[in-house]
Design a protein around this motif. Structure first.
Motif, PDB file in Angstrom:
ATOM      1  N   LEU A  17       0.835  -1.193   0.000  1.00  0.00           N
ATOM      2  CA  LEU A  17       0.000   0.000   0.000  1.00  0.00           C
ATOM      3  C   LEU A  17       0.869   1.243   0.000  1.00  0.00           C
ATOM      4  N   PRO A  18       0.478   2.273  -0.722  1.00  0.00           N
ATOM      5  CA  PRO A  18       1.195   3.542  -0.595  1.00  0.00           C
ATOM      6  C   PRO A  18       0.942   4.147   0.788  1.00  0.00           C
ATOM      7  N   VAL A  19       1.842   5.009   1.226  1.00  0.00           N
ATOM      8  CA  VAL A  19       1.752   5.601   2.566  1.00  0.00           C
ATOM      9  C   VAL A  19       0.425   6.349   2.774  1.00  0.00           C
ATOM     10  N   LEU A  90      -6.840  18.178   2.601  1.00  0.00           N
ATOM     11  CA  LEU A  90      -7.029  17.610   1.259  1.00  0.00           C
ATOM     12  C   LEU A  90      -8.391  17.988   0.694  1.00  0.00           C
ATOM     13  N   ASP A  91      -9.409  18.020   1.545  1.00  0.00           N
ATOM     14  CA  ASP A  91     -10.741  18.429   1.096  1.00  0.00           C
ATOM     15  C   ASP A  91     -10.761  19.883   0.648  1.00  0.00           C
ATOM     16  N   MET A  92      -9.875  20.701   1.220  1.00  0.00           N
ATOM     17  CA  MET A  92      -9.791  22.109   0.825  1.00  0.00           C
ATOM     18  C   MET A  92      -8.836  22.299  -0.356  1.00  0.00           C
ATOM     19  N   ARG A  93      -8.426  21.191  -0.976  1.00  0.00           N
ATOM     20  CA  ARG A  93      -7.575  21.192  -2.170  1.00  0.00           C
ATOM     21  C   ARG A  93      -6.140  21.627  -1.903  1.00  0.00           C
ATOM     22  N   PHE A  94      -5.649  21.419  -0.678  1.00  0.00           N
ATOM     23  CA  PHE A  94      -4.251  21.677  -0.368  1.00  0.00           C
ATOM     24  C   PHE A  94      -3.512  20.349  -0.274  1.00  0.00           C
ATOM     25  N   ILE A  98       1.087  14.391  -5.600  1.00  0.00           N
ATOM     26  CA  ILE A  98       1.496  13.102  -5.033  1.00  0.00           C
ATOM     27  C   ILE A  98       2.655  13.254  -4.036  1.00  0.00           C
ATOM     28  N   ARG A  99       3.606  14.129  -4.323  1.00  0.00           N
ATOM     29  CA  ARG A  99       4.734  14.327  -3.396  1.00  0.00           C
ATOM     30  C   ARG A  99       4.266  14.961  -2.095  1.00  0.00           C
ATOM     31  N   GLN A 100       3.365  15.925  -2.202  1.00  0.00           N
ATOM     32  CA  GLN A 100       2.842  16.577  -0.998  1.00  0.00           C
ATOM     33  C   GLN A 100       1.990  15.605  -0.186  1.00  0.00           C
TER      34      GLN A 100
END
Length: 124
Positions: A17-19, A90-94, A98-100
């Motif tokens: 699984l990815p982190v 993440l819901d606020m689009r920040f 993928i790196r972040q």
């Protein structure tokens, strides 16, 4: 490729699984753990408000057999809180790159374990 001929991997132990996925799964698991242990926490709160109950509760919490599950519950609270903040950002689009996303996931894991370790040292 037809649906029937797609490759199947039935060995769940071999799936990496990815982190960010791991943090998301742990967020759900910690929420479920908190929910399931809520009656025990409410019982402990009720005991602490009674006349002799507080001393008995403090005496019971002095046992290593109680401190270890309490430390797991503290990890669940800390991880759920930190991962919840991550999900809100993440819901606020920040942090959608993928790196972040990977960086914030690693930060949640490390910060959760570090804060749990510090709390455990303080409790013990």
């Amino acid at each position: 490729m037809p649906y029937d001929q797609r490759p199947k991997n039935l060995n769940l132990a071999s799936i990496r699984l990815p982190v960010p996925a791991l943090v998301s799964i742990l967020h759900r698991a910690s929420g479920a753990l908190i929910f399931l242990l809520l009656p025990v926490l409410l019982w402990a709160l009720q005991q602490s408000t009674e006349a002799g109950g507080y001393a008995g509760l403090v005496n019971m919490m002095d046992s290593a057999w109680i401190k270890l599950p309490l430390l797991v519950l503290i990890w669940a609270f800390i991880h759920h809180f930190l991962a919840g903040i991550r999900h809100l950002t993440l819901d606020m689009r920040f942090g959608l790159e993928i790196r972040q996303a990977r960086r914030s996931s690693k930060l949640v894991l490390v910060a959760g374990l570090l804060l749990t370790l510090l709390t455990g040292i303080w409790l013990w």
